[in-house]
Scaffold this motif. Structure first.
Motif, PDB file in Angstrom:
ATOM      1  N   THR A   1       0.746   4.305   8.726  1.00 52.94           N
ATOM      2  CA  THR A   1       1.569   4.220   7.511  1.00 52.94           C
ATOM      3  C   THR A   1       2.848   3.454   7.785  1.00 52.94           C
ATOM      4  OG1 THR A   1       0.679   6.330   6.719  1.00 52.94           O
ATOM      5  CG2 THR A   1       2.749   5.574   5.737  1.00 52.94           C
TER       6      THR A   1
ATOM      7  N   ASP B   1       2.181  -0.208   7.830  1.00 61.73           N
ATOM      8  CA  ASP B   1       1.436  -0.673   6.661  1.00 61.73           C
ATOM      9  C   ASP B   1       0.049  -1.198   7.019  1.00 61.73           C
ATOM     10  OD1 ASP B   1       1.141  -1.027   3.932  1.00 61.73           O
ATOM     11  OD2 ASP B   1       1.967  -3.059   3.945  1.00 61.73           O
TER      12      ASP B   1
ATOM     13  N   SER C   1      -3.904   0.144   4.301  1.00 59.82           N
ATOM     14  CA  SER C   1      -4.796  -0.608   3.414  1.00 59.82           C
ATOM     15  C   SER C   1      -5.838  -1.384   4.204  1.00 59.82           C
ATOM     16  CB  SER C   1      -3.991  -1.554   2.524  1.00 59.82           C
ATOM     17  OG  SER C   1      -3.231  -2.463   3.309  1.00 59.82           O
TER      18      SER C   1
END
Length: 448
Positions: free
Chosen positions: A49, A52, A55
């Motif tokens: 997280t 990033d 995703s």
């Protein structure tokens, strides 16, 4: 040495066989991120997280992820001297995390001994034996073969680190490299091509400026040439290991210059203004001390610096007065030569406005040329003290009468509470460092 499983092995190629897509038992509705969170990989999830990458690992894949346990992340942090994953720079953490990911879905039963290329770009070494599977020496432990909708997860008991990052572990650069508050320093070290020098030279002491220190000093790495950066960076390095208890009055630096220490009750300072804010961070054979500004090496003598400053219209009268002693005086009276010498000297430099006030104080003086040469020389020498005395050092330099002898022969009397000399002259600027001393700015001419 720190116990960290950072092994980069070169072995025979690894042939990987994907899991059978037709096996319904391997189907999962959870992607890799959701599955990791559900299986208690809290540190891994937090790291993904932070940088990033969530995703990315929620994409189609498929991926094989070697997932370190929370204890493994704790061991990594301990090994590199950090207390939280959040302390690690994002670019470093990203490379570490991607080094745990291999394209394709590979069950433990399909793993054979050899190398596999990670998404990070370099290889991990897998070894299959009767005792189980290892990855770069880290053990694959239960749970493994945790199937996600876009890949598979195997648990490992250590964090894997690529060679490009592992080279910093247990070195004098480790405390800065693995701490995001020193990312500007590492950026400068890389741009200056100083990594190998600092990694391979034993027993170094580094005075490490934080990111805020670079900002406070106005040094922008992107706008500074590599050669200039190298000169600045090596000015922060002493070629011996010096703990805080053994800091000397001065020390030679790796760039050939010297730095000067003021160890006083208000704190420990370098070159007068740069404060040492944290000390004795040992790593490898060296030690790091943290500082709040960037150290800038001096490249001019007192006279050279005065001339440079006069270009801004501040000390033109002082330079003119010194020049007159060179043009009209004897060799012994030539203060240009004296103040360009080895020294060291401390000069209290009057501004142009101060010299204007001096001329206005005597009706017979319209210009500096009207002041008798001997008088002018005595006045100038009255502004010079032998030794390199930064403002932090003044208290220790005072005699019983709060005085300091000048090269003219008389003494200056200081009030350190309001930073005045001889009761009426204010010190308005301090600690301009030069190769042969230090300059302080005053707002009036001192007259013996």
């Amino acid at each position: 040495m720190k116990n960290l499983a950072f092994l980069i092995l070169f072995m025979s190629p690894l042939f990987l066989t994907s899991c059978d897509d037709d096996d319904d038992s391997n189907e999962s509705t959870q992607d890799i991120i959701a599955l990791a969170q559900a299986n208690g990989f809290t540190s891994l999830a937090a790291a993904l997280t932070q940088v990033d990458l969530v995703s990315t690992l929620q994409g189609d894949g498929p991926f094989t992820v070697f997932a370190p346990t929370d204890a493994a992340f704790a061991d990594l942090l301990s090994a590199v001297g950090q207390t939280s994953i959040a302390d690690v720079p994002d670019d470093v953490l990203t490379k570490i995390l991607l080094y745990h990911v291999v394209s394709g879905e590979v069950a433990s039963s399909a793993v054979t001994t050899g190398n596999a290329t990670t998404v990070e770009g370099s290889d991990i070494a897998l070894d299959v034996s009767a005792n189980g599977i290892t990855v770069n020496g880290a053990n694959v432990v239960d749970p493994f073969d945790a199937v996600a909708s876009n890949g598979i997860i195997h648990t490992i008991d250590a964090v894997l680190v690529p060679a490009s990052i592992a080279q910093f572990v247990n070195t004098v650069l480790e405390p800065a490299y693995f701490n995001k508050n020193f990312s500007t320093l590492i950026e400068a070290v890389v741009k200056a091509d100083a990594v190998n020098t600092l990694l391979n030279t034993p027993n170094l002491t580094i005075f490490a400026p934080s990111n805020d220190a670079f900002t406070a000093s106005g040094v922008v790495v992107a706008d500074t040439g590599a050669e200039a950066l190298l000169d600045v960076l090596t000015y922060h390095v002493i070629t011996s290991k010096v703990m805080s208890s053994g800091i000397p009055a001065s020390a030679a630096t790796l760039n050939g210059g010297s730095i000067y220490f003021s160890l006083v009750t208000s704190g420990n300072f370098i070159n007068g203004d740069v404060e040492i804010t944290n000390v004795d961070i040992e790593s490898g054979s060296g030690v790091v001390h943290v500082i709040d500004k960037v150290l800038l090496p001096a490249d001019e003598t007192i006279v050279g610096k005065a001339v440079s400053l006069s270009e801004n219209g501040e000390f033109t009268s002082l330079v003119a007065a010194l020049t007159r002693t060179a043009d009209e005086g004897t060799a012994d009276q030539n203060l240009i030569t004296v103040l360009s010498g080895t020294g060291p000297f401390t000069v209290f430099a009057p501004t142009d406005a101060a010299f204007t006030a001096l001329l206005e104080s005597n009706s017979e003086w319209s210009t500096l040329a009207d002041i008798p040469l001997v008088t002018l020389i005595d006045v100038l020498k009255y502004h010079v003290v032998s030794g390199r005395v930064y403002d932090k050092d003044l208290a220790g330099a005072l005699d019983a009468n709060n005085g300091v002898a000048t090269v003219e022969g008389s003494s200056l009397t200081f009030n350190l509470t309001d930073l005045t000399i001889n009761s009426t002259v204010n010190i308005t600027g301090v600690n301009t460092n030069t190769t042969n001393g230090v300059i302080h700015v005053i707002d009036a001419v001192l007259v013996p």
